[in-house]
Design an enzyme around this catalytic site. Sequence first.
Site, mmCIF file in Angstrom:
data_model
loop_
_atom_site.group_PDB
_atom_site.id
_atom_site.type_symbol
_atom_site.label_atom_id
_atom_site.label_comp_id
_atom_site.label_asym_id
_atom_site.label_seq_id
_atom_site.Cartn_x
_atom_site.Cartn_y
_atom_site.Cartn_z
ATOM 1 N N TYR A 16 4.750 7.141 -1.924
ATOM 2 C CA TYR A 16 3.571 8.005 -1.867
ATOM 3 C C TYR A 16 2.349 7.182 -2.252
ATOM 4 O O TYR A 16 2.224 6.743 -3.391
ATOM 5 C CB TYR A 16 3.792 9.188 -2.816
ATOM 6 C CG TYR A 16 2.710 10.243 -2.843
ATOM 7 C CD1 TYR A 16 1.600 10.205 -2.026
ATOM 8 C CD2 TYR A 16 2.833 11.327 -3.717
ATOM 9 C CE1 TYR A 16 0.639 11.194 -2.061
ATOM 10 C CE2 TYR A 16 1.879 12.323 -3.769
ATOM 11 C CZ TYR A 16 0.782 12.251 -2.939
ATOM 12 O OH TYR A 16 -0.183 13.230 -2.993
ATOM 13 N N LYS A 21 4.144 8.423 2.543
ATOM 14 C CA LYS A 21 3.162 9.512 2.572
ATOM 15 C C LYS A 21 1.803 8.879 2.312
ATOM 16 O O LYS A 21 1.536 8.361 1.226
ATOM 17 C CB LYS A 21 3.480 10.576 1.528
ATOM 18 C CG LYS A 21 2.424 11.681 1.459
ATOM 19 C CD LYS A 21 2.753 12.735 0.414
ATOM 20 C CE LYS A 21 1.639 13.766 0.309
ATOM 21 N NZ LYS A 21 1.935 14.823 -0.698
#
Length: 297
Positions: A141, A169
């Site tokens: 992330y 992400k």
Amino acid sequence: MTERLDGVIVATALPYAEDPKAPAGLRPDLEKFAEHCRWVVDSGCRGVGPNGSLGEYSSLTDAERREVAQTAIAAVKGRGIAVIGVHGVGAHQARHWAELAAEDGADGVLCLPPTMYRANRGEVVHHFREVAKAGLPIMVYNNPIDTKVDLTPDLLAELGQIENVVAVKEFSGDVRRVLEIRAAAPHLTVVAGADDVVLESLLMGATGWFAGYPNVFPAESKQLFDLALGGSLDEARALYEKLVPAFRWDSRTEFVQAIKRSMDYVGRYGGPCRPPRGPLSPEQLAQVDADMKLATS
């Protein structure tokens, strides 16, 4: 690893019930939460992602955090996938949560770099090597806004060499990153992380969306995703233009409160947040409602 962690995965909001014995007088309402997980998947989304920032993981006790993960896994089993947030201050904490997720039957994990510490490149690589030892597919992330650590395309190329790292992400807000990541690490799934640049990201080659506003609009969000990947630009843009004023709240400080308010607006249960998140101001409430009026018109 065959699991790519793509598609629309909902970063699930967590409902609370009043309980004077619980922290801040609020306990996770696991029954409502399970129903919500089933609803977003049955509405077309591929899976759920509990214990992220939207799920207020940092406000939960350790016991609550695991119960929330277990509830989500059980709720969508046979329906969709569960990608559990395993964010931690250090590698040993994040690995611990990843090992519990594996034990509980998760399909994958979402993991930030070390939180509350601005890690250097070597420390970031070590962090994800440790999490990978749990054996689950990992979506790293990139949120440089909150972590102050930027997972640049060249760093992602290095992280992508770690076994089990399969996706990223991307929440920098810079849609140029999508093509840069695809060039530097073509084997990684690029996942749109910010709702208000999702269409732009999908058109540039992202094949996943780890999303906040599908808590409110799961069917419409899946429709937008499919239109974008299918090349139906005019239809996708028309839908997106209605939704994006609400989607912009996903990139603001009060995104949890705004998404929960939006859930309330459409007749779902959003409810309150635990501290440190306080209520929206009257001006913010009015703006969320105005944006939702446009989105539902």
